[in-house]
Design an enzyme around this catalytic site. Structure first.
Site, PDB file in Angstrom:
ATOM      1  N   CYS A  79     155.016 -44.974  48.610  1.00 50.91           N
ATOM      2  CA  CYS A  79     156.417 -45.295  48.298  1.00 50.91           C
ATOM      3  C   CYS A  79     156.998 -44.265  47.314  1.00 50.91           C
ATOM      4  O   CYS A  79     157.271 -43.140  47.697  1.00 50.91           O
ATOM      5  CB  CYS A  79     156.531 -46.725  47.763  1.00 50.91           C
ATOM      6  SG  CYS A  79     158.198 -47.388  47.893  1.00 50.91           S
ATOM      7  N   HIS A 167     153.830 -50.166  51.938  1.00 53.18           N
ATOM      8  CA  HIS A 167     152.774 -50.580  51.008  1.00 53.18           C
ATOM      9  C   HIS A 167     151.566 -51.103  51.771  1.00 53.18           C
ATOM     10  O   HIS A 167     151.559 -52.243  52.234  1.00 53.18           O
ATOM     11  CB  HIS A 167     153.301 -51.656  50.050  1.00 53.18           C
ATOM     12  CG  HIS A 167     154.250 -51.127  49.030  1.00 53.18           C
ATOM     13  ND1 HIS A 167     153.832 -50.641  47.811  1.00 53.18           N
ATOM     14  CD2 HIS A 167     155.597 -50.983  49.059  1.00 53.18           C
ATOM     15  CE1 HIS A 167     154.888 -50.219  47.125  1.00 53.18           C
ATOM     16  NE2 HIS A 167     155.972 -50.416  47.856  1.00 53.18           N
ATOM     17  N   GLU A 169     148.742 -51.924  50.577  1.00 52.16           N
ATOM     18  CA  GLU A 169     147.908 -52.789  49.746  1.00 52.16           C
ATOM     19  C   GLU A 169     148.267 -54.275  49.865  1.00 52.16           C
ATOM     20  O   GLU A 169     147.455 -55.142  49.502  1.00 52.16           O
ATOM     21  CB  GLU A 169     147.983 -52.349  48.271  1.00 52.16           C
ATOM     22  CG  GLU A 169     149.338 -52.526  47.600  1.00 52.16           C
ATOM     23  CD  GLU A 169     150.300 -51.365  47.809  1.00 52.16           C
ATOM     24  OE1 GLU A 169     151.255 -51.254  47.032  1.00 52.16           O
ATOM     25  OE2 GLU A 169     150.105 -50.578  48.763  1.00 52.16           O
TER      26      GLU A 169
END
Length: 509
Positions: A79, A167, A169
């Site tokens: 990001c 993202h 994660e």
């Protein structure tokens, strides 16, 4: 030399999640603030730049010297990290026409690229950004797109440098773990040998070397962290470890006696100290949460110091500090508003003159439990919910009296035992009761009452960095509410806290 991945934090709320996902791959990683980025060492196999609440277009946007890492080890920008690399490489980052937040699907994927191997076309990813990369530098190539984001992922030509605008994660990115595995295992070539067994063996060996024949004193709390820390140190130095368990008058009902009993079979040298009155005196009239924490901490240190001086030639203080304590106590923006004072972080008064040993300060809570299991620690200790260092002192809002502590202990006892009897305890990360500084009108029999309100709190979490409130069955909550109101004199109303972290915290103070 142990391998590791460096994660440079630009302030993203998701940075700790990146670390969690990397460690789930049995690869050790460390988080460092971007403005305290460490030098590259031989053990660093790769670097990840986190996201950020900032925009790369802002004048005072976080900056880093990328030349320290690029072309030396593989780099992944997530990001903000990706946008920063694009902007500083000669590309262009502009405000998104529509704020890109939430689920998106990859409409183009370069499966020949190492980072995107086994990532499906139409794979769901999670976007969270107000800017977008509108133009990439000439030496960059696009390796993934969505319908609305052309540059969803890129690679720098002839470099193991990558950027993604989503993202991986978060669990909403359904193949995010695959992408991180591609980067950490295949591109960075980490060997995935960081296991609880390896950690325990290496830590005990390190402690033997670090401590030698020195004596260590450690404050036990009965919780997971201090117990695992104590066993690791005990395995390294045996009888030279002295444990002290202080009753601060703010423990759970019967906890002082139960904890001392639980340690008897573990071979630990433990001394129990009843210091309730000292704590109550220091807390008298205090209502500010931070003032209460500091008062509790000061008395604890005074009592602990006094007891430590009864042991000759102690040189070390053992602590059960874990990684979230360290992370939450360091700001990526330098001095900033403290969320709360951590019980284990912040140093000791000079007069204690003890060096600190913290064998768990690189582990998350769930990792501590796995190490504890490897060490053979009783599952009832490992399964205990986290309990704050200041104890019930921060679960009684407002001033603290012995009477209020007694009321809250009884409420807490009924709630925790109810979770255990109902088979719900192990589904909950942390639970407790909070005594509110308000009274409410009620009716008991034919009489009007004006008594205390208590709030029950139960959350689900992996490591305490984020948490969601537990959806406990209505029938259970109804039974517990009735039980508390009928059995605890002074309470006539029970409420249930349905706030998540963030934006709330797990504790109320």
């Amino acid at each position: 030399m142990a391998e590791k991945i460096l994660i440079l934090d630009f302030g993203s709320q998701y940075t700790q999640l990146i670390a969690r996902r990397v460690r789930e791959l049995n690869v050790y990683c460390e988080i460092h603030p971007f403005n305290h980025a460490p030098e590259l060492t031989e053990d660093v196999k790769g670097v990840i730049f986190s996201g950020s609440p900032c925009s790369v277009r802002e004048e005072d946007a976080p900056e880093i010297n990328m030349a320290k890492y690029r072309e030396k080890v593989p780099v992944l920008g997530v990001c903000y990290g990706a946008q920063y690399m694009a902007q500083h490489g000669g590309g262009n980052v502009v405000p998104s026409e529509i704020r890109e937040y939430g689920r998106a699907k990859l409409s183009k994927v370069d499966h020949h690229n190492e980072l995107m191997k086994e990532i499906s076309l139409d794979s769901q990813v999670w976007m969270s950004h107000g800017d977008t990369i509108s133009e990439i530098p000439s030496n960059f190539e696009i390796i993934a797109s969505t319908d609305s984001v052309n540059v969803a992922a890129f690679k720098v030509k002839n470099e193991n440098t990558y950027g993604i605008q989503f993202h991986p994660e978060v669990t909403h990115s359904l193949e995010g773990k695959t992408l991180l595995r591609n980067f950490v295992v295949h591109i960075c070539q980490c060997s995935q040998d960081w296991t609880p067994e390896q950690f325990a063996e290496q830590t005990i060996a390190n402690l033997k070397e670090q401590l030698g024949d020195d004596k260590v004193v450690l404050g036990l709390s009965g919780g997971v962290d201090s117990s695992v820390a104590a066993v690791l140190i005990h395995k390294a130095i045996g009888k030279n470890l002295y444990c002290i368990f202080v009753d601060n008058g703010l423990l759970r009902k019967n906890e002082f006696e139960e904890v001392l009993t639980s340690y008897k079979g573990m071979g630990l040298n433990v001394k129990g100290v009843d210091a309730k009155e000292l704590f109550y005196t220091a807390l008298k009239g205090l209502t500010d949460p931070e003032a209460k924490r500091k008062a509790i901490g000061k008395v604890f240190i005074d009592v602990f110091d006094s007891e430590s001086h009864k042991i000759e030639d102690v040189k070390w203080l053992g602590q059960g500090t874990i990684y979230p304590d360290v992370i939450e106590s360091v700001s990526v923006k330098g001095p900033s508003a403290t969320i709360k004072s951590h019980h284990n972080v912040g140093g000791l008064p000079d007069y204690m003159k003890l060096k600190v040993v913290e064998p768990l300060n690189t582990l998350f809570k769930d990792e501590v439990r796995l190490v504890g299991r490897e060490l053979g620690i009783d599952p009832t200790i490992l399964g205990r919910h986290p309990f704050p260092g200041p104890g019930l002192g921060i679960r009684i809002l407002g001033d603290i009296t012995e009477e209020k502590v007694h009321i809250l202990q009884e409420v807490d006892y009924l709630f925790i035992n109810g979770l255990k009897k109902s088979g719900l305890y192990n589904d909950v990360w942390q639970a407790g009761a909070i005594l509110l500084p308000i009274q409410s009108v009620g009716v008991m029999g034919d009489e009007r009452t004006y008594e205390q309100v208590v709030a029950l709190r139960a959350v689900a979490s992996v490591d305490g960095m984020t948490a969601d409130w537990c959806h406990l069955p209505y029938s259970f909550l109804a039974d517990i509410s009735n039980d508390i109101i009928n059995k605890v004199k002074g309470v006539n109303r029970v409420v249930y806290d349905i706030s998540s972290k963030p934006p709330a915290t797990i504790e109320w103070e």
